[in-house]
Write a protein that holds these residues in place. Structure first.
Motif, PDB file in Angstrom:
ATOM      1  N   TYR A  36     -21.326  13.508  75.762  1.00 16.04           N
ATOM      2  CA  TYR A  36     -19.535  13.065  75.562  1.00 16.04           C
ATOM      3  C   TYR A  36     -19.591  12.872  74.630  1.00 16.04           C
ATOM      4  O   TYR A  36     -19.977  12.536  73.625  1.00 16.04           O
ATOM      5  CB  TYR A  36     -18.824  12.436  76.345  1.00 16.04           C
ATOM      6  CG  TYR A  36     -17.261  11.379  75.959  1.00 16.04           C
ATOM      7  CD1 TYR A  36     -16.274  12.532  76.222  1.00 16.04           C
ATOM      8  CD2 TYR A  36     -17.430  10.616  74.924  1.00 16.04           C
ATOM      9  CE1 TYR A  36     -14.751  11.985  76.019  1.00 16.04           C
ATOM     10  CE2 TYR A  36     -16.124  10.317  74.924  1.00 16.04           C
ATOM     11  CZ  TYR A  36     -15.106  11.113  75.214  1.00 16.04           C
ATOM     12  OH  TYR A  36     -13.743  10.699  74.913  1.00 16.04           O
ATOM     13  N   THR A  57     -15.610  20.993  78.562  1.00 16.93           N
ATOM     14  CA  THR A  57     -14.836  20.410  80.181  1.00 16.93           C
ATOM     15  C   THR A  57     -14.268  20.926  80.789  1.00 16.93           C
ATOM     16  O   THR A  57     -14.351  20.810  81.881  1.00 16.93           O
ATOM     17  CB  THR A  57     -13.765  19.445  78.893  1.00 16.93           C
ATOM     18  OG1 THR A  57     -14.326  18.449  78.146  1.00 16.93           O
ATOM     19  CG2 THR A  57     -13.442  18.717  80.169  1.00 16.93           C
ATOM     20  N   GLN A  82     -10.393  14.105  87.304  1.00 17.98           N
ATOM     21  CA  GLN A  82     -10.395  13.490  85.932  1.00 17.98           C
ATOM     22  C   GLN A  82     -11.459  12.970  85.910  1.00 17.98           C
ATOM     23  O   GLN A  82     -12.937  12.410  85.793  1.00 17.98           O
ATOM     24  CB  GLN A  82      -9.419  12.125  85.963  1.00 17.98           C
ATOM     25  CG  GLN A  82      -9.669  11.760  85.034  1.00 17.98           C
ATOM     26  CD  GLN A  82      -8.396  10.297  84.719  1.00 17.98           C
ATOM     27  OE1 GLN A  82      -7.996  10.298  86.480  1.00 17.98           O
ATOM     28  NE2 GLN A  82      -8.187   9.334  83.873  1.00 17.98           N
ATOM     29  N   LEU A  83     -12.533  13.745  84.028  1.00 14.86           N
ATOM     30  CA  LEU A  83     -13.638  12.914  83.927  1.00 14.86           C
ATOM     31  C   LEU A  83     -13.640  11.592  83.142  1.00 14.86           C
ATOM     32  O   LEU A  83     -12.374  11.767  82.965  1.00 14.86           O
ATOM     33  CB  LEU A  83     -14.409  14.081  82.914  1.00 14.86           C
ATOM     34  CG  LEU A  83     -14.898  15.187  83.869  1.00 14.86           C
ATOM     35  CD1 LEU A  83     -15.533  16.552  82.835  1.00 14.86           C
ATOM     36  CD2 LEU A  83     -16.241  15.259  84.655  1.00 14.86           C
ATOM     37  N   LYS A  84     -14.380  11.017  83.438  1.00 11.08           N
ATOM     38  CA  LYS A  84     -13.896   9.474  82.732  1.00 11.08           C
ATOM     39  C   LYS A  84     -15.438   9.448  82.002  1.00 11.08           C
ATOM     40  O   LYS A  84     -16.672   8.988  83.177  1.00 11.08           O
ATOM     41  CB  LYS A  84     -13.527   8.374  84.150  1.00 11.08           C
ATOM     42  CG  LYS A  84     -13.791   7.584  82.787  1.00 11.08           C
ATOM     43  CD  LYS A  84     -12.948   6.489  84.092  1.00 11.08           C
ATOM     44  CE  LYS A  84     -13.214   4.994  83.470  1.00 11.08           C
ATOM     45  NZ  LYS A  84     -12.591   4.311  84.554  1.00 11.08           N
ATOM     46  N   LEU A  85     -15.908   7.913  80.497  1.00  7.25           N
ATOM     47  CA  LEU A  85     -16.722   8.247  80.673  1.00  7.25           C
ATOM     48  C   LEU A  85     -16.850   6.903  81.204  1.00  7.25           C
ATOM     49  O   LEU A  85     -15.851   5.572  80.584  1.00  7.25           O
ATOM     50  CB  LEU A  85     -17.060   7.993  78.744  1.00  7.25           C
ATOM     51  CG  LEU A  85     -18.464   7.671  78.265  1.00  7.25           C
ATOM     52  CD1 LEU A  85     -19.949   8.646  79.246  1.00  7.25           C
ATOM     53  CD2 LEU A  85     -18.394   7.876  76.818  1.00  7.25           C
ATOM     54  N   ASP A  86     -17.686   6.209  81.872  1.00  9.82           N
ATOM     55  CA  ASP A  86     -18.199   4.560  82.902  1.00  9.82           C
ATOM     56  C   ASP A  86     -18.521   3.978  82.034  1.00  9.82           C
ATOM     57  O   ASP A  86     -20.114   4.745  81.756  1.00  9.82           O
ATOM     58  CB  ASP A  86     -18.063   4.416  84.536  1.00  9.82           C
ATOM     59  CG  ASP A  86     -17.797   3.226  84.636  1.00  9.82           C
ATOM     60  OD1 ASP A  86     -17.066   2.710  85.138  1.00  9.82           O
ATOM     61  OD2 ASP A  86     -18.785   2.862  84.962  1.00  9.82           O
ATOM     62  N   ILE A  91     -20.767   8.928  83.217  1.00 11.76           N
ATOM     63  CA  ILE A  91     -20.171  10.653  83.372  1.00 11.76           C
ATOM     64  C   ILE A  91     -19.726  10.776  84.753  1.00 11.76           C
ATOM     65  O   ILE A  91     -20.797  11.041  85.780  1.00 11.76           O
ATOM     66  CB  ILE A  91     -20.557  11.289  82.287  1.00 11.76           C
ATOM     67  CG1 ILE A  91     -20.566  10.907  81.253  1.00 11.76           C
ATOM     68  CG2 ILE A  91     -18.954  13.049  83.139  1.00 11.76           C
ATOM     69  CD1 ILE A  91     -21.131  12.319  80.675  1.00 11.76           C
ATOM     70  N   LEU A  94     -13.206  11.851  88.773  1.00  8.37           N
ATOM     71  CA  LEU A  94     -11.881  11.019  90.102  1.00  8.37           C
ATOM     72  C   LEU A  94     -11.201  12.204  90.920  1.00  8.37           C
ATOM     73  O   LEU A  94     -11.119  12.890  89.907  1.00  8.37           O
ATOM     74  CB  LEU A  94     -11.126  10.305  88.847  1.00  8.37           C
ATOM     75  CG  LEU A  94     -11.769   8.745  88.678  1.00  8.37           C
ATOM     76  CD1 LEU A  94     -10.711   8.067  87.351  1.00  8.37           C
ATOM     77  CD2 LEU A  94     -12.679   8.256  89.077  1.00  8.37           C
TER      78      LEU A  94
END
Length: 96
Positions: A36, A57, A82-86, A91, A94
């Motif tokens: 990311y 992406t 929905q990609l998310k950096l947690d 990565i 959702l």
């Protein structure tokens, strides 16, 4: 549809499945590194037989749609991804 989470290992597995399908290879032969960057967003680098494949992406979402179809048995086109950096999980995707 209830929200589901695809964790980082399965996001990487989705990339393996996509690259292997395109190259007519086995997913286990693909090595993936997810990344990311604030400017470029989510990316993946996949190596298969010494050849590098770079996914942006949009291609990651394509890989996840294939994963959703094959492994979650859901309609991949109806799924909102929905990609998310947690901070804890890395990565993730959702799925709604």
């Amino acid at each position: 549809m209830e929200q589901q989470i695809i964790y980082e290992q399965d996001v990487a597995n989705a990339v393996c499945v996509l690259i292997a399908k395109e190259a007519r290879a086995m997913p286990d032969d693909v090595e993936v590194e997810l990344g990311y960057d604030d400017e470029t967003g989510f990316t993946a680098e996949a190596e298969l037989n010494g050849q590098m494949h770079y996914l942006d992406t949009m291609r990651l979402v394509e890989a996840l749609r294939l994963w959703i179809d094959q492994y979650l048995d859901l309609d991949p086109m109806a799924a909102g991804i929905q990609l998310k950096l947690d901070d804890e999980e890395g990565i993730i995707a959702l799925i709604r």
